[in-house]
Scaffold this motif. Structure first.
Motif, PDB file in Angstrom:
ATOM      1  N   UNK A 181       2.584  28.096  13.493  1.00  0.00           N
ATOM      2  CA  UNK A 181       2.095  29.458  13.628  1.00  0.00           C
ATOM      3  C   UNK A 181       1.527  30.005  12.341  1.00  0.00           C
ATOM      4  N   UNK A 182       1.830  29.343  11.212  1.00  0.00           N
ATOM      5  CA  UNK A 182       1.350  29.791   9.899  1.00  0.00           C
ATOM      6  C   UNK A 182       0.298  28.856   9.314  1.00  0.00           C
ATOM      7  N   UNK A 183       0.382  27.559   9.646  1.00  0.00           N
ATOM      8  CA  UNK A 183      -0.535  26.564   9.084  1.00  0.00           C
ATOM      9  C   UNK A 183      -1.202  25.812  10.232  1.00  0.00           C
ATOM     10  N   UNK A 184      -2.462  26.114  10.475  1.00  0.00           N
ATOM     11  CA  UNK A 184      -3.181  25.530  11.612  1.00  0.00           C
ATOM     12  C   UNK A 184      -3.981  24.312  11.162  1.00  0.00           C
ATOM     13  N   UNK A 185      -3.274  23.269  10.758  1.00  0.00           N
ATOM     14  CA  UNK A 185      -3.919  22.004  10.394  1.00  0.00           C
ATOM     15  C   UNK A 185      -3.352  20.906  11.278  1.00  0.00           C
ATOM     16  N   UNK A 186      -4.217  20.032  11.771  1.00  0.00           N
ATOM     17  CA  UNK A 186      -3.791  19.045  12.760  1.00  0.00           C
ATOM     18  C   UNK A 186      -2.655  18.169  12.248  1.00  0.00           C
ATOM     19  N   UNK A 187      -2.740  17.670  11.013  1.00  0.00           N
ATOM     20  CA  UNK A 187      -1.697  16.784  10.499  1.00  0.00           C
ATOM     21  C   UNK A 187      -0.399  17.538  10.217  1.00  0.00           C
ATOM     22  N   UNK A 188      -0.523  18.792   9.791  1.00  0.00           N
ATOM     23  CA  UNK A 188       0.675  19.614   9.571  1.00  0.00           C
ATOM     24  C   UNK A 188       1.401  19.838  10.889  1.00  0.00           C
ATOM     25  N   UNK A 189       0.637  20.176  11.918  1.00  0.00           N
ATOM     26  CA  UNK A 189       1.237  20.398  13.237  1.00  0.00           C
ATOM     27  C   UNK A 189       1.878  19.110  13.753  1.00  0.00           C
ATOM     28  N   UNK A 190       1.207  17.978  13.585  1.00  0.00           N
ATOM     29  CA  UNK A 190       1.769  16.697  14.031  1.00  0.00           C
ATOM     30  C   UNK A 190       3.070  16.395  13.295  1.00  0.00           C
ATOM     31  N   UNK A 191       3.112  16.642  11.984  1.00  0.00           N
ATOM     32  CA  UNK A 191       4.348  16.411  11.235  1.00  0.00           C
ATOM     33  C   UNK A 191       5.471  17.321  11.682  1.00  0.00           C
ATOM     34  N   UNK A 192       5.159  18.583  11.936  1.00  0.00           N
ATOM     35  CA  UNK A 192       6.185  19.518  12.411  1.00  0.00           C
ATOM     36  C   UNK A 192       6.734  19.094  13.765  1.00  0.00           C
ATOM     37  N   UNK A 193       5.872  18.645  14.651  1.00  0.00           N
ATOM     38  CA  UNK A 193       6.338  18.198  15.967  1.00  0.00           C
ATOM     39  C   UNK A 193       7.184  16.930  15.856  1.00  0.00           C
ATOM     40  N   UNK A 194       6.861  16.052  14.903  1.00  0.00           N
ATOM     41  CA  UNK A 194       7.688  14.864  14.694  1.00  0.00           C
ATOM     42  C   UNK A 194       9.094  15.261  14.250  1.00  0.00           C
ATOM     43  N   UNK A 195       9.198  16.247  13.354  1.00  0.00           N
ATOM     44  CA  UNK A 195      10.513  16.724  12.917  1.00  0.00           C
ATOM     45  C   UNK A 195      11.265  17.372  14.082  1.00  0.00           C
ATOM     46  N   UNK A 196      10.557  18.199  14.865  1.00  0.00           N
ATOM     47  CA  UNK A 196      11.192  18.831  16.021  1.00  0.00           C
ATOM     48  C   UNK A 196      11.679  17.782  17.016  1.00  0.00           C
TER      49      UNK A 196
ATOM     50  N   UNK B  19       1.294  23.185  23.446  1.00  0.00           N
ATOM     51  CA  UNK B  19       0.460  22.135  22.835  1.00  0.00           C
ATOM     52  C   UNK B  19      -0.968  22.110  23.393  1.00  0.00           C
ATOM     53  N   UNK B  20      -1.175  22.082  24.733  1.00  0.00           N
ATOM     54  CA  UNK B  20      -2.577  22.079  25.205  1.00  0.00           C
ATOM     55  C   UNK B  20      -3.333  23.348  24.815  1.00  0.00           C
ATOM     56  N   UNK B  21      -2.654  24.501  24.899  1.00  0.00           N
ATOM     57  CA  UNK B  21      -3.312  25.752  24.527  1.00  0.00           C
ATOM     58  C   UNK B  21      -3.667  25.758  23.042  1.00  0.00           C
ATOM     59  N   UNK B  22      -2.753  25.293  22.200  1.00  0.00           N
ATOM     60  CA  UNK B  22      -2.978  25.238  20.750  1.00  0.00           C
ATOM     61  C   UNK B  22      -4.131  24.285  20.427  1.00  0.00           C
ATOM     62  N   UNK B  23      -4.165  23.158  21.122  1.00  0.00           N
ATOM     63  CA  UNK B  23      -5.224  22.172  20.880  1.00  0.00           C
ATOM     64  C   UNK B  23      -6.600  22.747  21.189  1.00  0.00           C
ATOM     65  N   UNK B  24      -6.701  23.420  22.325  1.00  0.00           N
ATOM     66  CA  UNK B  24      -8.011  23.935  22.747  1.00  0.00           C
ATOM     67  C   UNK B  24      -8.430  25.164  21.941  1.00  0.00           C
ATOM     68  N   UNK B  25      -7.495  26.114  21.730  1.00  0.00           N
ATOM     69  CA  UNK B  25      -7.867  27.404  21.152  1.00  0.00           C
ATOM     70  C   UNK B  25      -7.833  27.437  19.628  1.00  0.00           C
ATOM     71  N   UNK B  26      -6.926  26.656  19.013  1.00  0.00           N
ATOM     72  CA  UNK B  26      -6.741  26.726  17.565  1.00  0.00           C
ATOM     73  C   UNK B  26      -7.376  25.519  16.869  1.00  0.00           C
ATOM     74  N   UNK B  27      -7.044  24.322  17.331  1.00  0.00           N
ATOM     75  CA  UNK B  27      -7.564  23.116  16.692  1.00  0.00           C
ATOM     76  C   UNK B  27      -8.937  22.710  17.228  1.00  0.00           C
TER      77      UNK B  27
END
Length: 430
Positions: free
Chosen positions: A317-332, A258-266
């Protein structure tokens, strides 16, 4: 019998009232766990972001992976010590001492950081100390559930207890990275110290039903059964634990990613980390309270949840959008919470009362054995591979564990421990 009859939960008409409202002792201890786990999660999230965003310029993945490994190591290596301590001392004393020592550790770090900023090694040492305290607190509270509630309330109490990880993930995630951005490590440590101190006071105020018997000491015969023997007599439970240990190799990596994704991707800041971590915690919170409604055998339901979690962790890993990632993490998070409440409630039923101190320490160690490895491997890989690739690896890696869990079948009923074996163990023959 007298202890049970004096508990408000023993009155069937009163069961429509939420457990934490009709059982003050359980409510106090539960709130204490909320505070301790919120503090440790706040510390983990905050320091992980501090390492990635402020403290380390190169090899950020390896540095944050090492930090998370230190946060998960004590639960693994101290399992025998934890089991003996929980079995040999009054549970309230263990909980109170663990919370008090954690408050002192966080307080020292806050003063140190305020005086000029602690080195990375000092923060690592504090993380190790806090994780050690939590390694005693969590299995001790799980073991104490039957001392605080009636048998009919065990599953409900388990849901509340497991929801603390979700509440902690939610509260800690919201506060950790944001606190570091605004107040640094000193403010982060001060907030953790206050939470641990509050937990110690709450536990002190609670009354445990069989406190006298709990404090009887290490002369209790059943408490001395070897840890490996406990698992050896529970083959079905042992196989379940192996499946989840394998799954944890990939699920635990999310806290490094999560921190790496936030800094490098988002390309976000502490607010984005807070959003992602809070999504994971909110999903787990809902899962902890709805997990009992998932139909099917525990292993089948767990397999479906792991499969859904694999998809949720892979999609970023396929969709680098902040809300998409947040929704996926909520499901996980929902999958993790639902699985936890189903299986811990199952273990509360299957494991003999006398073996629970040892079993829950073993469970914590077995499930946690893969966490330091996952943190180090994914952290180091984060310096070589993109965070999107790590997300895909997480999702793909979960699938074999899901399939193995789906194929498990309950074996023959577990034999009760023979009195002769218990007596021999108590006598110190082994």
């Amino acid at each position: 019998m007298t202890a049970t009859s004096t508990t408000p939960a023993a009155d069937p008409p009163g069961r429509s009232t939420p457990l934490i409202l009709r059982n003050r002792a359980f409510a106090a201890v539960w709130l204490g766990q909320v505070l301790t786990q919120a503090a440790v999660r706040m510390f983990q999230v905050g320091v992980s972001w501090w390492i990635v965003a402020y403290a380390v310029q190169g090899a950020r993945g390896a540095a944050s992976g090492l930090f998370m490994a230190l946060c998960t190591l004590p639960a693994v290596v101290l399992a025998p010590v934890v089991a003996r301590t929980v079995a040999g001392f009054a549970h309230r004393s263990v909980l109170r001492t663990a919370a008090g020592l954690a408050a002192a550790t966080a307080g020292v770090l806050a003063v140190w950081a305020q005086g000029g900023g602690p080195p990375l090694a000092g923060v690592y040492a504090a993380a190790l100390a806090l994780a050690t305290c939590q390694a005693f607190f969590d299995p001790c509270l799980t073991t104490s559930v039957p001392e605080l509630v009636d048998d009919a309330d065990i599953e409900t109490a388990t849901g509340f207890e497991l929801s603390t990880q979700s509440l902690a993930g939610l509260g800690g995630a919201l506060l950790g990275a944001l606190t570091v951005d605004r107040a640094g490590v000193a403010g982060l440590a001060a907030g953790c110290a206050a939470a641990y101190a509050g937990a110690a006071l709450l536990v002190t105020s609670a009354r445990f039903r069989n406190a006298a018997s709990s404090s009887a000491g290490p002369d209790e015969p059943p408490a001395r059964r070897p840890l490996l023997r406990i698992l050896g007599e529970l083959p079905y439970v042992r196989r379940i634990l192996v499946c989840f240990t394998a799954a944890n190799l990939f699920t635990a990596a999310v806290f490094v990613v999560i921190p790496l994704y936030t800094r490098s991707v988002l390309h976000g800041g502490g607010g984005t980390v807070a959003l992602l971590e809070a999504s994971l915690g909110a999903g787990a919170l809902v899962g902890a309270f709805t997990g009992t409604r998932v139909p099917g055998r525990p292993t089948v339901a767990g397999a479906w949840c792991l499969g859904l979690m694999a998809l949720a962790l892979a999609l970023p890993g396929l969709f680098a959008h902040r809300l998409v990632v947040a929704g996926c993490l909520a499901v996980a998070g929902w999958c993790a919470g639902a699985v936890s409440v189903r299986f811990v409630a199952l273990f509360q039923r299957l494991v003999p009362t006398a073996d629970k101190p040892g079993f829950f320490a073993v469970m914590q160690a077995v499930l946690g054995a893969s966490l330091p490895v996952a943190s180090l491997v994914f952290g180091s890989a984060g310096d070589l591979l993109s965070p999107q690739t790590l997300c895909l690896v997480q999702g793909i890696g979960l699938l074999p564990a899901a399939c193995a869990l789906a194929l498990l079948r309950p074996g023959a009923p577990r034999p009760e421990p023979e009195p002769a074996v218990e007596q021999d163990t108590a006598g110190g023959a082994r």
